[in-house]
Design an enzyme around this catalytic site. Structure first.
Site, PDB file in Angstrom:
ATOM      1  N   ASN A   1      19.717  -1.374 -19.546  1.00  0.00           N
ATOM      2  CA  ASN A   1      19.116  -1.029 -18.247  1.00  0.00           C
ATOM      3  C   ASN A   1      18.098   0.068 -18.496  1.00  0.00           C
ATOM      4  O   ASN A   1      18.377   0.999 -19.253  1.00  0.00           O
ATOM      5  CB  ASN A   1      20.172  -0.459 -17.278  1.00  0.00           C
TER       6      ASN A   1
ATOM      7  N   CYS B   1      18.972  -4.037 -12.673  1.00  0.00           N
ATOM      8  CA  CYS B   1      19.782  -4.576 -13.764  1.00  0.00           C
ATOM      9  C   CYS B   1      21.203  -4.030 -13.728  1.00  0.00           C
ATOM     10  O   CYS B   1      21.425  -2.894 -13.322  1.00  0.00           O
ATOM     11  CB  CYS B   1      19.159  -4.180 -15.094  1.00  0.00           C
TER      12      CYS B   1
ATOM     13  N   HIS C   1      -6.918   3.356  18.167  1.00  0.00           N
ATOM     14  CA  HIS C   1      -7.780   3.773  17.054  1.00  0.00           C
ATOM     15  C   HIS C   1      -7.861   2.693  15.973  1.00  0.00           C
ATOM     16  O   HIS C   1      -8.226   2.971  14.836  1.00  0.00           O
ATOM     17  CB  HIS C   1      -7.270   5.091  16.466  1.00  0.00           C
TER      18      HIS C   1
ATOM     19  N   LYS D   1      12.762  -3.001   7.922  1.00  0.00           N
ATOM     20  CA  LYS D   1      13.905  -3.930   7.952  1.00  0.00           C
ATOM     21  C   LYS D   1      13.417  -5.350   8.171  1.00  0.00           C
ATOM     22  O   LYS D   1      13.842  -6.272   7.490  1.00  0.00           O
ATOM     23  CB  LYS D   1      14.893  -3.586   9.081  1.00  0.00           C
TER      24      LYS D   1
HETATM   25  C1  F6R Z   1      15.355  -0.544   2.496  1.00  0.00           C
HETATM   26  C2  F6R Z   1      15.990   0.055   1.335  1.00  0.00           C
HETATM   27  C3  F6R Z   1      15.143   0.813   0.384  1.00  0.00           C
HETATM   28  C4  F6R Z   1      15.888   2.080  -0.071  1.00  0.00           C
HETATM   29  C5  F6R Z   1      15.085   2.791  -1.181  1.00  0.00           C
HETATM   30  C6  F6R Z   1      15.742   4.094  -1.584  1.00  0.00           C
HETATM   31  O1  F6R Z   1      16.280  -1.194   3.299  1.00  0.00           O
HETATM   32  O2  F6R Z   1      17.166  -0.067   1.142  1.00  0.00           O
HETATM   33  O3  F6R Z   1      13.906   1.136   0.933  1.00  0.00           O
HETATM   34  O4  F6R Z   1      16.067   2.911   1.028  1.00  0.00           O
HETATM   35  O5  F6R Z   1      14.985   1.948  -2.280  1.00  0.00           O
HETATM   36  O6  F6R Z   1      17.024   3.891  -2.043  1.00  0.00           O
HETATM   37  P1  F6R Z   1      18.080   5.073  -2.095  1.00  0.00           P
HETATM   38  O7  F6R Z   1      18.353   5.488  -0.699  1.00  0.00           O
HETATM   39  O8  F6R Z   1      19.271   4.471  -2.771  1.00  0.00           O
HETATM   40  O9  F6R Z   1      17.443   6.168  -2.884  1.00  0.00           O
END
Ligand code: F6R
Length: 614
Positions: A101, A2, A510, A491
């Site tokens: 939020n 949000c 496994h 990704k």
């Molecule tokens: C994947 C991605 C998420 C963030 C996760 C943690 O591409 O972006 O998995 O890595 O939500 O976010 P941060 O790093 O902002 O704590």
């Protein structure tokens, strides 16, 4: 997730609010709304739409929305479905309107209490109780909106960033922060703003006040007053600049693509000031860091998602370079465990945004056990984030604003800093200065190697066509490359929606080998290291079962493509840099596979950039 924008001025603020929401789109959302007060006595006009901010803009244009005072919001549903009614702002009795939020944990009992008091609920949200509580406080005689918000928030359990307006006090906005970030924009000449992220206000100001936990603030067009614990408090104004260019895609098709290609510079910027030609500059960690590092005997890393994968890679470096034990935990798990903290533990929270709810909660949980922790360190990309402010010290990745929901340059810069951390700790644990010099020379060569690897883009784009009809995939890596495989799988799944699983290659027989057939692409990262021969056997296991291999290999190992195996050669690199370099082609693969699948790459479905709720 949000996003909040608010504005009070002597001009129509609706365009400012809508532009602010557009700038927050990268956080992920499913509906949007805006409430404006035009002239005193005329009432609050509210517009809400499901879907993109563009829908709200269209609705606002149709309605010729205008007002000198307004609040706006992008919602990412937590309580209640994605509907127009559940979109914010939420109101009470036509008098109060607010955007929120966060999550109100005790909304159920409050809803029952307010229903018994005669309030009718128009939404399924947790937020609506706040609007009614504020209305109730105003009707019960709280003289000012500030006092009413203060009384209402005292009843709340949970997290909130709030922005509230009152039809009968149409010259002010009241905001409150508890567990969610909020920033006030100090405007020039009779206007002030508020947002959940300064980025939203880049078009109107570069002067910001970061609210602290428990702050309440009242904004008029001429003044900003901040209160905490019933007392007026002074908060510094910080000047931010240079954000605007980061908001543009330039020649790139998507922010994710731009951010992948920004990695050489992002790594250069992250190294700058942290290393000389042959040494890590320890002072970059802060004046007292050296004394803290002297006491460290082991490291506890906590993070989520991609940042967690960075932590998993770092474990290998901390063991091999610093010769220190390291534990890596997913923040949402760590925060609820009955943790055992060994004395001499350095707690490291890794996060791009510094606002991830679980990572922040894990840091707070760790701080509560701080008799044992030597200190808490944040590795983060946002200098002004809650994580940075609440940690004992921090090391900032210099990736610049990351807008694409899928994290790319934040990951490789996190790895860069974690490698530096392994070296400074290693110094205290037997790492010879000539070994440090070699590692630092290697690191200084990293931006150019990443640049070279990016030149594989065309080849990978061609290869990605083979993923157009695929629904599942396996990623394999051994040792330190296993977390790289995990990151590649994450990704691919998040932006192309192709199901992807990562396994340590040695685990293949496994269980996962049962999945291998000609429909299951198997993506392998194959650097030139001690485990190569073992990895070759794993490749044979896949080919023997008719599996199609896509191998990203160090050019030095001399692997060649054949009918069952497509090899893409990466430039040879020092072993320590493998995890960073091998991440890059996996990012490109997922990007191009997503293009082929036609997904919304910068805003993948159901995901948010900054996961600020649990
Ligand atoms: C994947 C991605 C998420 C963030 C996760 C943690 O591409 O972006 O998995 O890595 O939500 O976010 P941060 O790093 O902002 O704590």
């Amino acid at each position: 997730m949000c996003g909040i924008v608010g504005a009070i001025a002597q001009r129509n603020v609706s365009d400012i609010l809508l532009e602010g929401l557009k700038r927050l789109e990268y956080r992920g959302y499913d509906s949007a709304g805006m409430a404006l007060i035009d002239e005193p006595g005329k009432g609050i006009s509210t517009i809400k739409t499901v879907g993109k901010v563009a829908n709200l803009v269209e609705a606002a244009n149709k309605k010729r929305a205008s007002g000198n005072l307004g609040i706006a919001h992008t919602r990412w549903a937590t309580h209640g479905k994605i509907t127009r009614a559940n979109a914010h702002p939420h109101g009470s009795s036509g008098r109060v309107s607010l955007v929120h939020n966060g999550i109100i944990e005790n909304h159920e009992p409050l809803r029952q209490e307010l229903t018994a008091a005669g309030y009718r609920f128009a939404t399924q949200t947790d937020t609506e109780v706040i609007a009614h509580l504020i209305h109730q406080a105003l009707e019960n005689g709280e003289a000012s909106l500030l006092q009413a918000v203060s009384a209402a928030t005292a009843r709340l359990q949970g997290a909130y960033g709030l922005c509230v307006i009152d039809r009968q006090q149409p010259d002010r906005i009241v905001v409150a922060r508890c567990g969610m970030s909020l920033v006030i924009g100090d405007g020039i000449g009779g206007e002030n703003f508020v947002a959940s992220d300064p980025l939203a206000l880049g078009q109107v100001t570069d002067r910001f006040i970061y609210l602290e936990e428990g702050d309440l603030a009242e904004l008029t067009s001429e003044s900003i007053e901040v209160w905490n614990g019933g007392r007026r408090v002074k908060r510094e104004i910080a000047t931010l600049s240079g954000k605007a260019a980061e908001m543009e895609k330039g020649a790139y098709q998507h922010f994710m693509q731009k951010e992948i290609f920004e990695q050489p510079q992002a790594i250069r910027d992250t190294l700058s000031g942290r290393v000389s030609e042959e040494k890590v500059l320890e002072e970059a960690f802060g004046v007292s860091a050296g004394k803290i590092f002297d006491k460290v005997k082991q490291v506890q890393i906590v993070a989520c998602g991609t940042s967690f994968h960075a932590g998993l890679v770092a474990k290998y470096w901390l063991e091999s370079i610093a010769r220190m034990p390291c534990q890596v935990d997913i923040a949402s798990d760590y925060r609820y465990r009955d943790i055992i903290v060994q004395s001499g533990t350095l707690f490291v929270a890794v996060s791009q945004s510094g606002e991830t709810a679980d990572t922040l909660a894990a840091l707070r949980y760790a701080s509560a056990h701080n008799r044992k922790h030597v200190a808490t360190l944040a590795i983060c990309n946002v200098a002004t984030s809650s994580l940075v402010r609440e940690s004992d010290f921090c090391l900032l990745t210099m990736a610049g604003q990351e807008i694409g929901v899928a994290s790319t340059k934040a990951f490789t810069t996190q790895l860069t800093l974690l490698l530096i951390l392994a070296i400074v700790l290693g110094r205290r644990n037997g790492l010879a200065s000539e070994d440090e010099a070699r590692l630092v020379r290697d690191m200084n060569g990293l931006p150019d190697l990443v640049d070279k690897t990016l030149q594989l883009d065309k080849e990978i784009r061609k290869l990605s066509k083979q993923f157009s009809d695929k629904h599942h995939s396996l990623f394999l890596g051994r040792g330190i490359q296993y977390p790289v495989a995990k990151e590649g799988a994450l990704k691919l799944k998040e932006i192309s929606y192709i199901h992807a699983e990562a396994y340590p290659a040695g685990e293949l027989k496994h269980g996962p080998l049962a999945l291998v057939d000609s429909d299951m692409p198997v993506i392998v990262v194959a650097p030139n290291n001690d485990l190569l021969d073992k990895l070759r056997s794993n490749l044979s296991e896949v080919s023997a079962r008719g599996g199609k291999l896509y191998v990203f290999a160090d050019e030095g190992i001399g692997l060649e493509s054949d009918r069952s195996c497509k090899v893409i050669n990466l430039p040879g690199c020092p072993e320590v840099l493998d995890p960073i370099l091998f991440t890059v082609p996996l990012q490109l693969l997922s990007y191009h596979a997503a293009i082929i699948k036609g997904t919304d790459i910068d805003h993948p479905r159901n995901l948010a950039k900054s996961v600020t709720v649990e």
